[in-house]
Each structure stands twice: as C-alpha cells, then as structure tokens.
Write a protein that holds these residues in place. Structure first.
Motif, PDB file in Angstrom:
ATOM      1  N   LYS A 117       0.811  -1.259  -0.024  1.00  0.00           N
ATOM      2  CA  LYS A 117      -0.047  -0.381   0.040  1.00  0.00           C
ATOM      3  C   LYS A 117       0.808   1.190  -0.012  1.00  0.00           C
ATOM      4  N   ASP A 118       1.842   1.299   0.972  1.00  0.00           N
ATOM      5  CA  ASP A 118       2.891   2.460   0.799  1.00  0.00           C
ATOM      6  C   ASP A 118       3.643   2.507  -0.504  1.00  0.00           C
TER       7      ASP A 118
ATOM      8  N   ALA B 251       1.033   4.354  -2.784  1.00  0.00           N
ATOM      9  CA  ALA B 251       0.800   5.657  -2.362  1.00  0.00           C
ATOM     10  C   ALA B 251       2.012   6.498  -2.517  1.00  0.00           C
TER      11      ALA B 251
ATOM     12  N   CYS C 289      -5.911  -3.583  -1.003  1.00  0.00           N
ATOM     13  CA  CYS C 289      -4.775  -2.617  -0.960  1.00  0.00           C
ATOM     14  C   CYS C 289      -5.369  -1.223  -1.688  1.00  0.00           C
TER      15      CYS C 289
ATOM     16  N   ILE D 124      -5.884  -0.828  -4.598  1.00  0.00           N
ATOM     17  CA  ILE D 124      -4.917  -0.239  -5.874  1.00  0.00           C
ATOM     18  C   ILE D 124      -5.431  -1.014  -6.989  1.00  0.00           C
TER      19      ILE D 124
END
Ligand SMILES: [Zn+2]
Length: 330
Positions: A104-105, A108, A166, A168
């Motif tokens: 996820k990071d 992001a 996520c 995404i």
C-alpha cells in the motif's frame, strides 16, 4: 551563357546546397525522442533463491519472504530519491499475507503496481497440468474448468485482490515468464486482457545469447544483448492491445541460469541503457527482488540505471510502463 543566368544558377545551387546542409545540420542537432527507461520488479519468490535447491517457491510464488519485501521497499526508495520510480508487478496470492502495508505504501508513494496473475500461471498452457505447479499438485482446484477459464479467473481475481485489500487499481499486466514472440498470433489472449480492462501487456522477452553458464560473457554476448534491444521496443497487436517488451538481460537469466557475476550484469545494463539513450528508444529492466537481494544486495543495478538516466539529462527519463505503452500512440 549570359552572366545573369549563370549567376542565377550559381545562386540556386548555393541555396539548394545551403538548404540541404541546413537540413542535415537540423537532423543531426534535432533532439531525438527521449529514451524511456523503466525499472520493473516482479514481486514473487524465485526458485533457487535465496539458496540453490529451493524450488518449493514454484508452488507458492506469491508467498514473499521478509528479505524480498524489504528489498522491494529499499529499491523503491533508491529510485525515488534519484527522481525515478519502480513499476512493480504483484502476484495475487501475496494479498493473502498478513501484512500488505508495505505494498500500500509503495502505491501511495507513486510506484505503479501491475497484475502478475494470482498463482503465476502460464498463459500459453494448453493442458491443465501445465498451468502452474500448484494446479499440478492440487488438480482438484481446477474443478472442471477449462485452461482458458482458469487463466481468466487467475487474472481477474488478482485485480479484485489488489483493489479489495490495498485499494490499488492494477497498472498493466505482465505475463509470468517472457515469451520470445510475446502474444503474437494469440488473439484469444489479447482479447481476454482487453476484456479485463488492460490496454497493454508486458509479455515479450526477445531471444539473445548469454554465453556458457559460469563463463564471463565475451564481446559477442554483449553485442547480442545490445542488438536484442531493437526487438524489445513497444508496438500494438492487431487487436489494439499494446505490447511493452522486457529488455534483456533479466536477472534470473543472468544469475540463476547462467551464474553471472554482478559486474557482468551491470556491464550488460550499462550497454543496453546506453543503446536506448543513443537511439531514443525504450528500455524495460526486468528483475526480481527475491533474486537481487542475493545477487545484488547493495542495489547497484537500480542505482546504475537511475544514474545513467540522470547523466543523460534531457535525453532520457525513468518512467512507468504505462508511459512506454503510450509512446506507441504518439
Ligand atoms: Zn514472474
């Protein structure tokens, strides 16, 4: 001949020559297309890593170990600190792991994440037992589906998993394994991907020499790798799906199959990226954190690519594969 005619001829000859010279000058000075350089990392476990003989990963490609995840995160940071980014491809099964915060990071932070199927399936399989090791060991998972249905399901489930776990939206699709002809002649697969919302695929890995395993590659091998870059340029299939090939040499080909030393790998990268900059072409570096964490622990390959692009100034940029795909329509 009257003087004025010869003077006119003289002038027109001078002008024509001048125009030709100016055109030649402009062509040599005109900025070539910017080289588009992508760094792509497939997030999966690689057989024979971290130790030779470890092949159980073939059954659970998406079950990433801690070192692999750490390397992916470190590589993203190195690229970002140098003004670039990394295009990742995720195996759906990774989304079943306890912690997916790192992925996820990465998203992001602006690193694109593409779909690499749920179980790392072979899109060119024609028999159920050839789809993937997992289905060979546990054929009951197929439950009477056709090979095409299993593959379709494997891709769609990954898109779903990336979104649900996520948030995404997958940026592109990469086939597990590279095919020397990509998806040429496989309109069924091209259409399957278009139907699932993908506008481009990364499936082609051109043939090239690598020399004998454990032997330092000679000039002929390096020349062949540079020559293969021409076959690794993006193009559109008749269905409209765009192909963004992988550019030799891949880490697993160099290290796992041919036991290369890191210096040989870095030399090949330097030459191949140099060729892209020289020709204004595209370069799509393909590697795996699970392999590089052992073979290139100091992230030298990622650093080298970023530095080569930086040194090229306006002539090159580090981009995601979606930017490479967009070039086909320019
Ligand atoms: Zn893969």
């Amino acid at each position: 001949m009257p003087a004025n005619v010869s003077r006119r001829r003289f002038l027109s000859a001078v002008t024509a020559g001048g125009v030709a010279a100016a055109a030649g000058w402009a062509a040599s000075r005109a900025p070539k297309r910017k080289a588009l350089v992508a760094i792509t990392l497939d997030l999966e476990m690689s057989a024979e890593y971290p130790k030779r003989g470890m092949t159980e990963w073939n059954y659970r490609k998406g079950d990433l170990d801690a070192d692999t995840k750490k390397y992916a995160v470190a590589a993203a940071k190195v690229a970002k600190d140098r003004g670039g980014l990394i295009h990742f491809f995720a195996v759906g099964r990774t989304l079943e792991q306890e912690d997916v915060g790192w992925l996820k990071d990465l998203a992001a932070a602006g690193h694109p994440v593409g779909n690499h199927t749920y179980d790392h399936v072979n899109l060119l399989a024609t028999k159920p037992e050839d789809i993937q090791f997992r289905f060979k060991r546990a054929p009951w998972l197929i439950r009477g589906k056709t090979v095409a249905e299993v593959i379709e399901d494997n891709i769609a489930t990954t898109t779903l998993a990336l979104k649900e776990r996520c948030g995404i939206t997958p940026n592109g699709f990469r086939t597990p394994g590279g095919f020397r002809d990509g998806l040429r002649g496989r309109e069924d697969l091209q259409k399957l991907l278009l139907k699932q919302g993908f506008t481009w695929v990364s499936s082609l890995y051109p043939a090239h020499g690598c020399g004998k395993p454990k032997e330092e590659p000679g000039d002929a091998v390096y020349d062949d790798i540079v020559k293969a870059q021409a076959a690794a340029q993006p193009f559109a299939y008749p269905t409209g799906l765009i192909e963004v090939p992988m550019s030799p040499v891949s880490d697993v080909n160099a290290f796992r199959t041919h036991y290369w030393k890191l210096d040989w790998f870095l030399k090949a990268i330097r030459l191949a990226v140099g060729e892209a900059i020289k020709t204004g072409g595209c370069f799509d570096f393909l590697a795996h954190p699970s392999c590089l964490v052992v073979e290139d622990p100091a992230l030298e390959a990622v650093k080298l690519i970023c530095d080569l692009v930086k040194d090229a100034g306006e002539k090159a940029a580090v981009v995601g594969l979606d930017t490479v795909a967009a070039r086909v329509k320019e």
